[in-house]
Design a protein around this motif. Structure first.
Motif, PDB file in Angstrom:
ATOM      1  N   LYS A 106       1.086  -1.699   0.493  1.00  0.00           N
ATOM      2  CA  LYS A 106      -0.062  -0.224  -0.106  1.00  0.00           C
ATOM      3  C   LYS A 106       1.004   0.950   0.022  1.00  0.00           C
ATOM      4  N   HIS A 107      -0.025   1.855  -0.308  1.00  0.00           N
ATOM      5  CA  HIS A 107       0.741   3.645  -0.157  1.00  0.00           C
ATOM      6  C   HIS A 107       0.934   4.531   0.546  1.00  0.00           C
ATOM      7  N   VAL A 108       2.064   4.708   1.287  1.00  0.00           N
ATOM      8  CA  VAL A 108       1.359   5.167   2.906  1.00  0.00           C
ATOM      9  C   VAL A 108       1.766   7.415   2.695  1.00  0.00           C
ATOM     10  N   VAL A 109       1.090   8.038   2.917  1.00  0.00           N
ATOM     11  CA  VAL A 109       1.732   9.799   2.402  1.00  0.00           C
ATOM     12  C   VAL A 109       1.462   9.704   4.411  1.00  0.00           C
ATOM     13  N   ILE A 110       3.305  10.273   4.486  1.00  0.00           N
ATOM     14  CA  ILE A 110       3.475  11.001   5.941  1.00  0.00           C
ATOM     15  C   ILE A 110       3.779  12.022   5.836  1.00  0.00           C
ATOM     16  N   ILE A 111       2.908  13.196   5.966  1.00  0.00           N
ATOM     17  CA  ILE A 111       3.163  14.559   6.267  1.00  0.00           C
ATOM     18  C   ILE A 111       3.678  15.399   7.889  1.00  0.00           C
ATOM     19  N   TRP A 112       4.053  15.420   7.430  1.00  0.00           N
ATOM     20  CA  TRP A 112       5.029  15.710   8.770  1.00  0.00           C
ATOM     21  C   TRP A 112       6.888  14.977   8.497  1.00  0.00           C
ATOM     22  N   LYS A 113       7.795  15.852   8.668  1.00  0.00           N
ATOM     23  CA  LYS A 113       9.331  14.915   9.176  1.00  0.00           C
ATOM     24  C   LYS A 113       9.835  14.597  10.604  1.00  0.00           C
ATOM     25  N   SER A 114       9.328  15.193  11.890  1.00  0.00           N
ATOM     26  CA  SER A 114       9.665  15.288  12.867  1.00  0.00           C
ATOM     27  C   SER A 114      10.558  13.476  13.077  1.00  0.00           C
ATOM     28  N   ASN A 115      11.542  14.321  14.722  1.00  0.00           N
ATOM     29  CA  ASN A 115      12.291  12.827  14.387  1.00  0.00           C
ATOM     30  C   ASN A 115      12.089  12.146  15.912  1.00  0.00           C
ATOM     31  N   ILE A 116      10.864  12.754  16.598  1.00  0.00           N
ATOM     32  CA  ILE A 116      10.046  11.505  17.123  1.00  0.00           C
ATOM     33  C   ILE A 116       8.247  11.122  16.841  1.00  0.00           C
ATOM     34  N   VAL A 117       7.875  11.824  15.308  1.00  0.00           N
ATOM     35  CA  VAL A 117       6.927  11.235  14.686  1.00  0.00           C
ATOM     36  C   VAL A 117       7.371  10.539  12.988  1.00  0.00           C
ATOM     37  N   GLY A 118       7.174  11.943  12.489  1.00  0.00           N
ATOM     38  CA  GLY A 118       7.190  11.368  10.879  1.00  0.00           C
ATOM     39  C   GLY A 118       8.344  10.686  10.532  1.00  0.00           C
ATOM     40  N   LYS A 119      10.031  10.787  10.955  1.00  0.00           N
ATOM     41  CA  LYS A 119      11.320   9.762  10.650  1.00  0.00           C
ATOM     42  C   LYS A 119      10.861   7.993  11.139  1.00  0.00           C
ATOM     43  N   PRO A 120      10.330   8.504  12.155  1.00  0.00           N
ATOM     44  CA  PRO A 120      10.387   6.307  12.737  1.00  0.00           C
ATOM     45  C   PRO A 120       9.033   5.624  11.798  1.00  0.00           C
ATOM     46  N   LEU A 121       7.799   6.708  11.903  1.00  0.00           N
ATOM     47  CA  LEU A 121       6.882   6.104  10.640  1.00  0.00           C
ATOM     48  C   LEU A 121       7.177   5.724   9.372  1.00  0.00           C
ATOM     49  N   ILE A 122       8.514   6.302   9.398  1.00  0.00           N
ATOM     50  CA  ILE A 122       8.708   6.206   8.018  1.00  0.00           C
ATOM     51  C   ILE A 122       9.276   4.917   8.068  1.00  0.00           C
ATOM     52  N   GLN A 123      10.269   4.420   8.549  1.00  0.00           N
ATOM     53  CA  GLN A 123      10.667   3.593   8.629  1.00  0.00           C
ATOM     54  C   GLN A 123       9.910   1.975   9.290  1.00  0.00           C
ATOM     55  N   LEU A 124       8.987   2.613  10.537  1.00  0.00           N
ATOM     56  CA  LEU A 124       7.806   1.403  10.422  1.00  0.00           C
ATOM     57  C   LEU A 124       7.127   0.744   9.533  1.00  0.00           C
ATOM     58  N   CYS A 125       6.843   1.955   8.282  1.00  0.00           N
ATOM     59  CA  CYS A 125       6.492   1.522   7.709  1.00  0.00           C
ATOM     60  C   CYS A 125       6.850   0.306   6.340  1.00  0.00           C
ATOM     61  N   ILE A 126       8.134   1.194   6.339  1.00  0.00           N
ATOM     62  CA  ILE A 126       9.087   0.586   5.270  1.00  0.00           C
ATOM     63  C   ILE A 126       8.849  -0.688   5.586  1.00  0.00           C
ATOM     64  N   SER A 127       9.296  -1.145   6.915  1.00  0.00           N
ATOM     65  CA  SER A 127       9.477  -2.145   7.228  1.00  0.00           C
ATOM     66  C   SER A 127       8.221  -3.422   7.171  1.00  0.00           C
ATOM     67  N   GLN A 128       7.152  -2.840   6.617  1.00  0.00           N
ATOM     68  CA  GLN A 128       6.053  -3.527   6.964  1.00  0.00           C
ATOM     69  C   GLN A 128       5.364  -3.518   5.115  1.00  0.00           C
ATOM     70  N   TRP A 129       6.636  -3.331   4.360  1.00  0.00           N
ATOM     71  CA  TRP A 129       6.415  -3.546   2.860  1.00  0.00           C
ATOM     72  C   TRP A 129       5.171  -2.431   2.048  1.00  0.00           C
ATOM     73  N   ALA A 130       5.565  -1.403   3.017  1.00  0.00           N
ATOM     74  CA  ALA A 130       4.841  -0.268   2.544  1.00  0.00           C
ATOM     75  C   ALA A 130       5.452   0.697   0.992  1.00  0.00           C
ATOM     76  N   THR A 131       4.513   1.146   0.499  1.00  0.00           N
ATOM     77  CA  THR A 131       5.359   2.285  -0.226  1.00  0.00           C
ATOM     78  C   THR A 131       5.088   3.615   0.717  1.00  0.00           C
ATOM     79  N   VAL A 132       6.304   4.255   0.546  1.00  0.00           N
ATOM     80  CA  VAL A 132       5.997   5.273   1.561  1.00  0.00           C
ATOM     81  C   VAL A 132       6.373   6.937   0.662  1.00  0.00           C
ATOM     82  N   THR A 133       5.597   7.487   1.183  1.00  0.00           N
ATOM     83  CA  THR A 133       6.393   9.037   1.041  1.00  0.00           C
ATOM     84  C   THR A 133       5.866  10.206   2.113  1.00  0.00           C
ATOM     85  N   SER A 134       6.975  10.920   1.902  1.00  0.00           N
ATOM     86  CA  SER A 134       7.727  11.610   3.306  1.00  0.00           C
ATOM     87  C   SER A 134       6.580  13.245   2.490  1.00  0.00           C
ATOM     88  N   CYS A 135       5.946  13.677   2.824  1.00  0.00           N
ATOM     89  CA  CYS A 135       5.424  15.419   2.408  1.00  0.00           C
ATOM     90  C   CYS A 135       6.077  16.291   3.310  1.00  0.00           C
TER      91      CYS A 135
END
Ligand code: GUN
Length: 279
Positions: free
Chosen positions: A155-184
């Motif tokens: 699935k395609h997950v779009v994460i809006i915002w890139k904070s160290n405590i929310v956005g960035k870890p979520l990018i990694q966690l979603c990638i680890s679950q085989w999602a396609t991730v876009t960071s905005c």
């Protein structure tokens, strides 16, 4: 459908409370709070203390004046790092503006860091080892999606915002679950270009009603993490009413992701105790 973080958090507290009753030792969570009575941090802390009490965990508050210097605060953390009673603690964010949060976080002992904010621990999120912890808000978001059957692989997950405590870890966690991730982020010229293609949008900007239903494709799930206060009213980053009426899954604001953050913090603390007793 509403993704009900409050209900899910309540069931996590039941499990934690049951596990804590079986434990002969007392578990204490320490919390460092800078600032006075009416800060957002104080409100977060009150909730953490309340939930600790409900599940039978001790909560020890270390509160400092708003004008404490960065160096003084770091010295206080060093004391906690050497304190045998406070085995785990958090530094409640946000800190006052004159203090550099990243610098302070570096001084939390990585083994006492149940928020999982220390750079060493954040690095471990990249490696996706399930035996480590996850920062609490991202952990709560992942748990919410898992429990409500929001699929991620392919699935395609779009994460809006890139904070160290929310956005960035979520990018990694979603990638680890085989999602396609876009960071905005705030410099993304046309957000809707990405959100329209998303199966899941996770938004954590603190910008009221940034995400509207016309920016979404069909059946998108929206996880609204952050909030802002306008004229005394707590507003989400997503326009809840119009989005839910268009058949999307969404977490309402206020109050639906935050209970998961607190539940994950207490869950990390119990797991830290269990790891320590096994070693
Ligand atoms: N402020 C907002 N979210 C958090 C959190 O998860 N932990 C801490 N310590 N502060 C926060």
């Amino acid at each position: 459908m509403m993704l009900d973080g409050k209900k899910l958090a309540a069931s996590i507290y039941d499990q934690l409370s049951h596990s804590i009753k079986q434990i002969p030792d007392e578990i204490t969570l320490g919390a460092v709070l800078v600032w006075g009575e009416d800060s957002p941090s104080m409100r977060y802390i009150r909730q953490k203390r309340r939930e600790c009490k409900k599940i039978g965990m001790w909560f020890s508050l270390f509160q400092f004046e708003k004008n404490i210097s960065q160096n003084e605060l770091i010295q206080e953390l060093e004391k906690l790092n050497n304190d045998d009673i406070i085995t785990w603690y958090i530094v409640q964010l946000p800190l006052p503006e004159h203090i550099d949060e990243s610098e302070v976080i570096k001084h939390i002992s990585p083994i006492k860091d149940v928020d999982w904010f220390h750079p060493e621990n954040q690095g471990k999120v990249m490696l996706a080892d399930p035996s480590w912890f996850t920062p609490c808000t991202p952990a709560g978001v992942m748990k919410l999606m898992h429990e409500y059957d929001v699929p991620l692989p392919g699935k395609h997950v779009v994460i809006i915002w890139k904070s160290n405590i929310v956005g960035k870890p979520l990018i990694q966690l979603c990638i680890s679950q085989w999602a396609t991730v876009t960071s905005c982020n705030s410099k993304t010229p046309d957000l809707s270009l990405f959100t329209k293609m998303a199966d899941v949008v996770i938004v954590a900007t603190g910008k009221a009603y940034l995400l509207t239903h016309d920016m979404l494709g069909k059946h998108t799930s929206v996880i609204d993490v952050w909030f802002s206060v306008i004229n005394g009213k707590v507003c989400g980053d997503a326009e809840y009413d119009s989005i839910i009426s268009h058949w999307h899954n969404i977490t309402p604001v206020p109050g639906w992701v935050w209970p998961m953050t607190v539940a994950m913090l207490l869950s990390n603390t119990l797991s830290a105790y269990e790891k320590q007793s096994r070693s």
